[in-house]
Design an enzyme around this catalytic site. Structure first.
Site, PDB file in Angstrom:
ATOM      1  N   ASP A   1       3.316  -6.331   8.555  1.00  0.00           N
ATOM      2  CA  ASP A   1       2.325  -7.310   8.122  1.00  0.00           C
ATOM      3  C   ASP A   1       0.962  -6.941   8.694  1.00  0.00           C
ATOM      4  O   ASP A   1       0.852  -6.119   9.610  1.00  0.00           O
ATOM      5  CB  ASP A   1       2.726  -8.711   8.571  1.00  0.00           C
ATOM      6  CG  ASP A   1       3.827  -9.297   7.686  1.00  0.00           C
ATOM      7  OD1 ASP A   1       4.125  -8.697   6.638  1.00  0.00           O
ATOM      8  OD2 ASP A   1       4.393 -10.345   8.054  1.00  0.00           O
TER       9      ASP A   1
ATOM     10  N   ASP B   1      12.227 -12.018   2.806  1.00  0.00           N
ATOM     11  CA  ASP B   1      12.858 -11.169   3.824  1.00  0.00           C
ATOM     12  C   ASP B   1      14.305 -11.584   4.088  1.00  0.00           C
ATOM     13  O   ASP B   1      15.209 -10.748   4.157  1.00  0.00           O
ATOM     14  CB  ASP B   1      12.043 -11.203   5.118  1.00  0.00           C
ATOM     15  CG  ASP B   1      11.618 -12.606   5.517  1.00  0.00           C
ATOM     16  OD1 ASP B   1      12.072 -13.575   4.882  1.00  0.00           O
ATOM     17  OD2 ASP B   1      10.826 -12.739   6.468  1.00  0.00           O
TER      18      ASP B   1
ATOM     19  N   ASP C   1      -1.175  -8.169  10.716  1.00  0.00           N
ATOM     20  CA  ASP C   1      -1.553  -8.329  12.122  1.00  0.00           C
ATOM     21  C   ASP C   1      -0.646  -7.544  13.068  1.00  0.00           C
ATOM     22  O   ASP C   1      -0.739  -7.721  14.285  1.00  0.00           O
ATOM     23  CB  ASP C   1      -1.530  -9.811  12.502  1.00  0.00           C
ATOM     24  CG  ASP C   1      -0.164 -10.440  12.305  1.00  0.00           C
ATOM     25  OD1 ASP C   1       0.466 -10.151  11.278  1.00  0.00           O
ATOM     26  OD2 ASP C   1       0.279 -11.227  13.165  1.00  0.00           O
TER      27      ASP C   1
ATOM     28  N   ASP D   1      -3.705  -7.927  -1.664  1.00  0.00           N
ATOM     29  CA  ASP D   1      -3.708  -9.006  -2.653  1.00  0.00           C
ATOM     30  C   ASP D   1      -4.916  -9.924  -2.493  1.00  0.00           C
ATOM     31  O   ASP D   1      -4.916 -11.043  -3.005  1.00  0.00           O
ATOM     32  CB  ASP D   1      -2.426  -9.832  -2.523  1.00  0.00           C
ATOM     33  CG  ASP D   1      -1.405  -9.491  -3.605  1.00  0.00           C
ATOM     34  OD1 ASP D   1      -1.665  -8.562  -4.379  1.00  0.00           O
ATOM     35  OD2 ASP D   1      -0.354 -10.152  -3.669  1.00  0.00           O
TER      36      ASP D   1
END
Length: 656
Positions: A298, A392, A300, A239
């Protein structure tokens, strides 16, 4: 009298000046005991005392001036634009500022009363200030004290309930360790290594947005997952709004595709709904119907190569299982004091909260990453929704209401990164504490009308939402940051020792047990948690009453520290990438490389709410010193200093 004692006596003489007579029992030192000291000697004595006093005043003024210079420097270098929503920030900040002004005025009056020895039994009126002080004492006893006592008892009750909940969770964790209760993969759940068709189809999603520092390592980790190549598809859901960064991510995906990895790059033209919108868009692809499970990481997060083989077999013999969640592990947990304190909190969250709820309730909040979902469970629960900033938790609650079970596997750890600056951590915590209150408003009626058992409804409403998401920040901020300093000016409502000392230290000790190496940070952890309560309380109020900052989503700043060991390989890859590109692409990437090399200045910030609370607590500490409150004084002093350190952005790294 002792043999060598000396007595100093001021004697009034007829000529209207005083001299000092020094008497001692040792005639060898004072042969003429009755001899008066000369005025010249007395003058030198006074000058010596004056010199000591001036030295002390000079030292205090130097220290004060150094602090003022430091604050001015911070103010000059700080960015005046705040990322918080102005209106919601103003309400709480104005309240704290007014509270601080009232406390300072009250402290000044108390100082005057202390040195003039005013008391309630004094019937003499020595002026307007004395009369006002007597009126304040009467008003305090009749009106303020009863209200404050009631409020402090209510907050103390909430504090005890929440502490009991923590204690029960810790006992549950000890029981799990004692009985060795944990999810296991039986032999019949394993897949046939020689038959690739026995492995289910798995979709791996990596949502990211402007993750310049970590995109490469996350794509590399996902591309090296040990799973049959024709049974896995990796979606890089980018994004980013930076065209140069998009080009770099595309090239990274292309380089792994050339190595035989089944990986694709997706970029939305209409970027709405933040991460939830990104995941929802990816799940709408036609080919998703061919896949049975989806693993989410995610940008990281770096899973081990055997991650899928350790998680997906749990689904095989359990058709009601909707989610398998792994634990987070932090590559930079020892980087600074801020990351050490975060590590204590998150170790307790995973080791105790998630594990106990997973074993005894088969339900917990999805952590948004490092988990595997059964796609059928996502679809039957309504899929990803963009209505909150905690998508989530939203999907986890809806899946639980639809009867799906969850498993938390504490032994599987996925490496990730902690925020290293207070600014990044504060934004993250604001989203994590505002979102649950938004969700509670939206799904309360669904919980009440659902078909799950009464006890599961009670757990969701009273424990999952109210106690752990609303009550915790409420009492922590109200009790320790408002009521406690206020009781220093209203001694009739003084908090007992066990509320401000014994129970908090005991609960902090329980929180540190999952991370025993952090035991030396017990007291800093306790003070920092109280310091963070102002951010959590503000976020909770924003989410509960739908204020402007409730829907704020800012991507947590990363440093890419976990990839430092791969810098040489990254440089070689970038050189090959430059050679592969066209002339126009070469120019763009060269510009990008120049931007990355240029040093970026780091910003210092001032956090006004934390500074206001710092001076409020230090004012209350000064007032407690007058009334000789031992533990109260030290708690207020150190808590005020911790707010001051955070308010001046002296904890963690400055963000660039």
């Amino acid at each position: 009298m002792a043999p060598n004692s000396v007595v100093v006596t001021m004697v009034e003489k007829p000529n209207n000046f005083s001299v000092v007579e020094i008497h001692g029992s040792d005639s060898s030192f004072f042969p003429d005991k009755d001899k008066a000291v000369s005025p010249k000697q007395f003058t030198w004595f006074l000058l010596l005392k004056a010199n000591k006093a001036l030295t002390c005043v000079s030292w205090l003024s130097t220290a004060f001036r150094a602090m003022i210079v430091s604050v001015k420097k911070r103010t000059t270098l700080s960015d005046d634009t705040s990322d918080e929503e102005p209106k919601s920030r103003g309400r709480l900040y104005k309240f704290l500022k007014a509270f601080l002004v009232i406390s300072v005025v009250a402290l000044l009056v108390e100082l005057i009363a202390h040195f003039k020895k005013w008391n309630v039994n004094s019937w003499e009126v020595e002026g307007v200030v004395h009369w006002s002080y007597m009126a304040w004492l009467s008003f305090r006893v009749d009106y303020i004290a009863p209200l404050l006592v009631t409020l402090s008892k209510f907050c103390t009750l909430l504090f005890l309930i929440q502490s009991f909940d923590r204690l029960v969770l810790c006992l549950g964790c000890f029981w799990i360790k004692y009985k060795k209760l944990k999810p296991r993969i039986d032999g019949d759940q394993a897949y046939d290594v020689e038959n690739d068709s026995s492995f289910p189809m798995v979709l791996v999603q990596i949502p990211m947005c402007n993750e310049r520092e970590v995109y490469e390592q996350s794509i590399a980790a996902a591309s090296q997952l040990d799973w049959p190549k024709d049974r896995i598809l990796i979606q890089v859901l980018d994004d980013s709004d930076d065209a140069n960064l998009q080009l770099l991510i595309k090239e990274e995906v292309s380089s792994w595709r050339q190595r035989g990895v089944n990986i694709i790059y997706r970029h939305r033209l209409i970027r709405t709904g933040y991460k939830a919108g990104n995941l929802k868009s990816a799940m709408a692809c036609d080919y998703v119907k061919d896949y049975e499970f989806v693993a989410i990481f995610d940008a990281d997060f770096q899973p081990n190569s055997d991650f899928l083989k350790q998680t997906i077999p749990h689904f095989k013999a359990n058709p009601e299982l909707g989610l398998v969640q792994a634990r987070w592990s932090f590559v930079n947990k020892d980087e600074n004091l801020l990351t050490r304190l975060q590590n204590i909190n998150l170790c307790f969250h995973f080791e105790v909260e998630q594990q106990v709820n997973g074993v005894f309730l088969n339900f917990f909040g999805f952590n948004g990453t490092a988990g595997v979902w059964r796609i059928k469970a996502l679809q039957e629960s309504g899929g990803w929704l963009e209505r909150t900033t905690v998508e989530d938790m939203d999907i986890a609650v809806r899946a639980h209401l639809n009867g799906w079970k969850f498993i938390f596997v504490n032994d599987i750890k996925v490496v990730c990164e902690l925020p290293e600056s207070y600014e990044a951590y504060k934004k993250q915590q604001h989203r994590w504490h505002s979102g649950p209150m938004q969700l509670f408003r939206l799904c309360l009626s669904s919980i009440i009308n659902s078909k799950i058992s009464f006890w599961k409804k009670a757990n969701l409403i009273f424990l999952f939402f109210l106690l752990r998401k609303l009550i915790l920040p409420f009492y922590s901020f109200t009790l320790f940051c408002i009521i406690l300093p206020l009781t220093m000016f209203v001694p009739e409502a003084e908090l007992p020792m066990w509320v401000i000392c014994y129970i908090p230290i005991f609960m902090s000790f329980l929180n540190i047990l999952p991370a025993p190496k952090s035991f030396p940070f017990l007291v800093p952890y306790l003070l920092f948690e109280n310091t963070m309560s102002v951010t959590k309380f503000n976020a909770m109020i924003s989410g509960l009453f739908q204020l402007g900052s409730a829907y704020e989503w800012i991507v947590t700043k990363k440093t890419g520290r976990s990839s430092e060991s791969d810098l040489l390989a990254f440089a070689e890859k970038e050189e090959k990438l430059l050679r592969r590109n066209s002339e126009s692409g070469l120019q763009e990437l060269s510009k990008l490389k120049e931007q990355e090399v240029c040093p970026v200045k780091k910003r210092n910030r001032l956090y006004k709410k934390e500074l206001a609370l710092a001076f409020l607590l230090l004012t209350a500490a000064a007032r407690s010193l007058l009334s000789s409150h031992g533990v109260h004084f030290y708690f207020l002093l150190f808590q005020g200093l911790s707010f001051l350190v955070v308010g001046l952005d002296l904890i963690g790294e400055q963000i660039s």
